[in-house]
Design a protein around this motif. Structure first.
Motif, PDB file in Angstrom:
ATOM      1  N   VAL A 193      65.031 -35.119  59.673  1.00 30.61           N
ATOM      2  CA  VAL A 193      65.628 -36.418  59.948  1.00 30.61           C
ATOM      3  C   VAL A 193      65.103 -36.851  61.313  1.00 30.61           C
ATOM      4  N   ILE A 194      64.447 -37.988  61.335  1.00 30.17           N
ATOM      5  CA  ILE A 194      63.833 -38.508  62.557  1.00 30.17           C
ATOM      6  C   ILE A 194      64.638 -39.720  63.020  1.00 30.17           C
ATOM      7  N   VAL A 195      65.091 -39.695  64.264  1.00 29.25           N
ATOM      8  CA  VAL A 195      65.796 -40.835  64.835  1.00 29.25           C
ATOM      9  C   VAL A 195      64.836 -41.582  65.752  1.00 29.25           C
ATOM     10  N   THR A 196      64.805 -42.902  65.608  1.00 28.50           N
ATOM     11  CA  THR A 196      63.972 -43.738  66.455  1.00 28.50           C
ATOM     12  C   THR A 196      64.734 -45.010  66.792  1.00 28.50           C
ATOM     13  N   ASN A 197      64.200 -45.792  67.702  1.00 28.70           N
ATOM     14  CA  ASN A 197      64.854 -47.027  68.131  1.00 28.70           C
ATOM     15  C   ASN A 197      64.049 -48.245  67.731  1.00 28.70           C
ATOM     16  N   GLU A 198      64.749 -49.305  67.454  1.00 26.65           N
ATOM     17  CA  GLU A 198      64.148 -50.618  67.284  1.00 26.65           C
ATOM     18  C   GLU A 198      64.080 -51.223  68.683  1.00 26.65           C
ATOM     19  N   VAL A 199      62.877 -51.437  69.189  1.00 28.59           N
ATOM     20  CA  VAL A 199      62.737 -51.907  70.570  1.00 28.59           C
ATOM     21  C   VAL A 199      62.038 -53.253  70.695  1.00 28.59           C
ATOM     22  N   ALA A 200      61.641 -53.868  69.605  1.00 33.20           N
ATOM     23  CA  ALA A 200      60.787 -55.054  69.713  1.00 33.20           C
ATOM     24  C   ALA A 200      61.425 -56.342  69.212  1.00 33.20           C
TER      25      ALA A 200
ATOM     26  N   GLY B 166      52.901 -52.639  81.032  1.00 29.70           N
ATOM     27  CA  GLY B 166      53.313 -51.266  80.701  1.00 29.70           C
ATOM     28  C   GLY B 166      54.381 -51.240  79.624  1.00 29.70           C
ATOM     29  N   THR B 167      55.387 -52.085  79.777  1.00 31.72           N
ATOM     30  CA  THR B 167      56.462 -52.146  78.776  1.00 31.72           C
ATOM     31  C   THR B 167      55.948 -52.721  77.466  1.00 31.72           C
ATOM     32  N   ALA B 168      55.082 -53.729  77.544  1.00 31.20           N
ATOM     33  CA  ALA B 168      54.498 -54.307  76.324  1.00 31.20           C
ATOM     34  C   ALA B 168      53.690 -53.256  75.568  1.00 31.20           C
ATOM     35  N   GLY B 169      52.973 -52.406  76.305  1.00 32.62           N
ATOM     36  CA  GLY B 169      52.223 -51.319  75.668  1.00 32.62           C
ATOM     37  C   GLY B 169      53.149 -50.327  74.990  1.00 32.62           C
ATOM     38  N   TYR B 170      54.260 -50.009  75.653  1.00 30.66           N
ATOM     39  CA  TYR B 170      55.245 -49.097  75.063  1.00 30.66           C
ATOM     40  C   TYR B 170      55.829 -49.691  73.778  1.00 30.66           C
TER      41      TYR B 170
ATOM     42  N   GLY C 137      56.039 -49.684  67.862  1.00 30.66           N
ATOM     43  CA  GLY C 137      55.796 -50.366  66.588  1.00 30.66           C
ATOM     44  C   GLY C 137      54.820 -49.598  65.716  1.00 30.66           C
ATOM     45  N   LEU C 138      53.728 -49.125  66.321  1.00 24.01           N
ATOM     46  CA  LEU C 138      52.736 -48.345  65.569  1.00 24.01           C
ATOM     47  C   LEU C 138      53.325 -47.040  65.045  1.00 24.01           C
ATOM     48  N   VAL C 139      54.005 -46.309  65.917  1.00 29.13           N
ATOM     49  CA  VAL C 139      54.565 -45.016  65.523  1.00 29.13           C
ATOM     50  C   VAL C 139      55.623 -45.208  64.438  1.00 29.13           C
ATOM     51  N   ASN C 140      56.529 -46.148  64.640  1.00 26.90           N
ATOM     52  CA  ASN C 140      57.588 -46.361  63.651  1.00 26.90           C
ATOM     53  C   ASN C 140      57.033 -46.799  62.304  1.00 26.90           C
ATOM     54  N   SER C 141      56.043 -47.677  62.301  1.00 26.35           N
ATOM     55  CA  SER C 141      55.490 -48.115  61.012  1.00 26.35           C
ATOM     56  C   SER C 141      54.749 -46.971  60.314  1.00 26.35           C
ATOM     57  N   ARG C 142      54.048 -46.145  61.074  1.00 27.43           N
ATOM     58  CA  ARG C 142      53.343 -45.001  60.464  1.00 27.43           C
ATOM     59  C   ARG C 142      54.336 -43.958  59.956  1.00 27.43           C
ATOM     60  N   LEU C 143      55.393 -43.713  60.717  1.00 24.19           N
ATOM     61  CA  LEU C 143      56.415 -42.778  60.244  1.00 24.19           C
ATOM     62  C   LEU C 143      57.136 -43.336  59.027  1.00 24.19           C
ATOM     63  N   GLY C 144      57.384 -44.635  59.023  1.00 18.55           N
ATOM     64  CA  GLY C 144      58.019 -45.262  57.859  1.00 18.55           C
ATOM     65  C   GLY C 144      57.186 -45.084  56.603  1.00 18.55           C
ATOM     66  N   ALA C 145      55.877 -45.213  56.746  1.00 18.54           N
ATOM     67  CA  ALA C 145      54.984 -45.036  55.592  1.00 18.54           C
ATOM     68  C   ALA C 145      55.008 -43.604  55.073  1.00 18.54           C
ATOM     69  N   CYS C 146      55.186 -42.625  55.963  1.00 19.84           N
ATOM     70  CA  CYS C 146      55.195 -41.204  55.582  1.00 19.84           C
ATOM     71  C   CYS C 146      56.567 -40.717  55.122  1.00 19.84           C
ATOM     72  N   SER C 147      57.597 -41.478  55.395  1.00 18.95           N
ATOM     73  CA  SER C 147      58.961 -41.032  55.113  1.00 18.95           C
ATOM     74  C   SER C 147      59.350 -41.321  53.676  1.00 18.95           C
ATOM     75  N   HIS C 148      60.206 -40.453  53.142  1.00 23.94           N
ATOM     76  CA  HIS C 148      60.722 -40.634  51.796  1.00 23.94           C
ATOM     77  C   HIS C 148      61.858 -41.648  51.781  1.00 23.94           C
ATOM     78  N   ARG C 149      62.581 -41.719  52.903  1.00 22.71           N
ATOM     79  CA  ARG C 149      63.710 -42.639  53.007  1.00 22.71           C
ATOM     80  C   ARG C 149      63.726 -43.228  54.415  1.00 22.71           C
ATOM     81  N   VAL C 150      63.890 -44.545  54.496  1.00 21.48           N
ATOM     82  CA  VAL C 150      63.980 -45.243  55.771  1.00 21.48           C
ATOM     83  C   VAL C 150      65.288 -46.024  55.784  1.00 21.48           C
ATOM     84  N   VAL C 151      66.097 -45.760  56.814  1.00 21.23           N
ATOM     85  CA  VAL C 151      67.404 -46.405  56.938  1.00 21.23           C
ATOM     86  C   VAL C 151      67.510 -47.022  58.323  1.00 21.23           C
TER      87      VAL C 151
END
Length: 182
Positions: free
Chosen positions: A131-138, A147-151, A156-170
Motif C-alpha cells: 500500500v503506497i501513500v502519496t499526496n496530491e500536490v498540484a 524548485g517547488t515547481a520542479g517538485y 506528478g510524474l511519480v504518481n502517474s507512473r505508480l498509478g499505471a503500475c497499481s492494481h487499485r488507485v484510491v
C-alpha cells in the motif's frame, strides 16, 4: 497487489491505507516511514501516525531515501507480508532536496522520477502486497518558484507512473475513498 492511496493533506489517506493493511490478512506488516523530521510540527505528525499504528503489529523501518533497500537484511516470505509505504511525497522531497540543495542537482526530474518508481517497485517485489501513500500536490493553481515547481512536476510524474503500475488507485477526499482504478 499494489494499492496507491492519494489525497490532500489531512484527507484521511493514512488511516484508510492502514485499514487496507489490517484487512489484508497478511500476518507480517511492514511500515516504511520516509519522513525526515524537522521541527515541532514534524514531530507531532510522526507521533500522531505512531499512535494510529499502536497495537497493529507493524514492523517499522525508517528509510528516507533509496527505499528499494528498506528491507535489506530482513528475511521473510513475500507470501506472508504486506508493506505500507508512507509517503511518496516525503521520499521525493528527501531525494530531490538532499543535503539542503535547491533541487535535484545534475539529475533531471524525469530521471529522478524513474529512480523513485524503480525503487518503490523493487520494494513491492519483496512482499505479497503493498500500500503506497502519496499526496496530491498540484491542484491549488498557485505559481511557485522553480524548485517547488520542479517538485510538483516530479510528484506528478511519480504518481502517474505508480498509478499505471497499481492494481487499485484510491483518492481519499474529506475522509471519503473514491476509487479511480481497480
Amino acid at each position: 497487489m499494489i494499492y496507491l492511496v492519494t489525497g490532500g493533506s489531512g484527507s484521511g489517506k493514512s488511516e484508510y491505507a492502514e485499514n487496507l493493511v489490517m484487512a489484508s490478512g497478511c500476518p507480517v506488516r511492514y511500515y516504511v516511514a520516509t519522513m525526515t523530521v524537522y521541527g515541532e510540527e514534524g514531530k507531532a505528525k510522526v507521533l500522531r501516525h505512531q499512535e494510529l499504528r499502536r497495537g497493529k503489529g507493524f514492523i517499522t523501518v525508517e528509510c528516507q531515501a533509496d527505499v528499494g533497500t528498506a528491507l535489506r537484511g530482513i528475511r521473510n516470505s513475500n507470501q506472508e507480508a504486506i508493506l505500507l509505504l508512507e509517503c511518496v511525497s516525503n521520499l521525493a522531497a528527501n531525494e530531490m532536496f538532499a543535503d539542503g540543495g535547491e533541487g535535484q542537482g545534475n539529475v533531471s526530474i524525469d530521471k529522478l522520477a524513474d529512480k523513485l518508481v524503480k525503487d518503490i517497485l523493487c520494494l513491492a517485489s519483496q512482499v505479497k502486497d503493498m500500500v503506497i501513500v502519496t499526496n496530491e500536490v498540484a491542484s491549488d493553481g498557485i505559481i511557485y518558484d522553480s524548485g517547488t515547481a520542479g517538485y510538483i512536476r516530479l510528484m506528478g510524474l511519480v504518481n502517474s507512473r505508480l498509478g499505471a503500475c497499481s492494481h487499485r488507485v484510491v483518492e481519499v477526499v474529506y475522509g471519503i475513498p473514491v476509487v479511480w482504478k481497480g
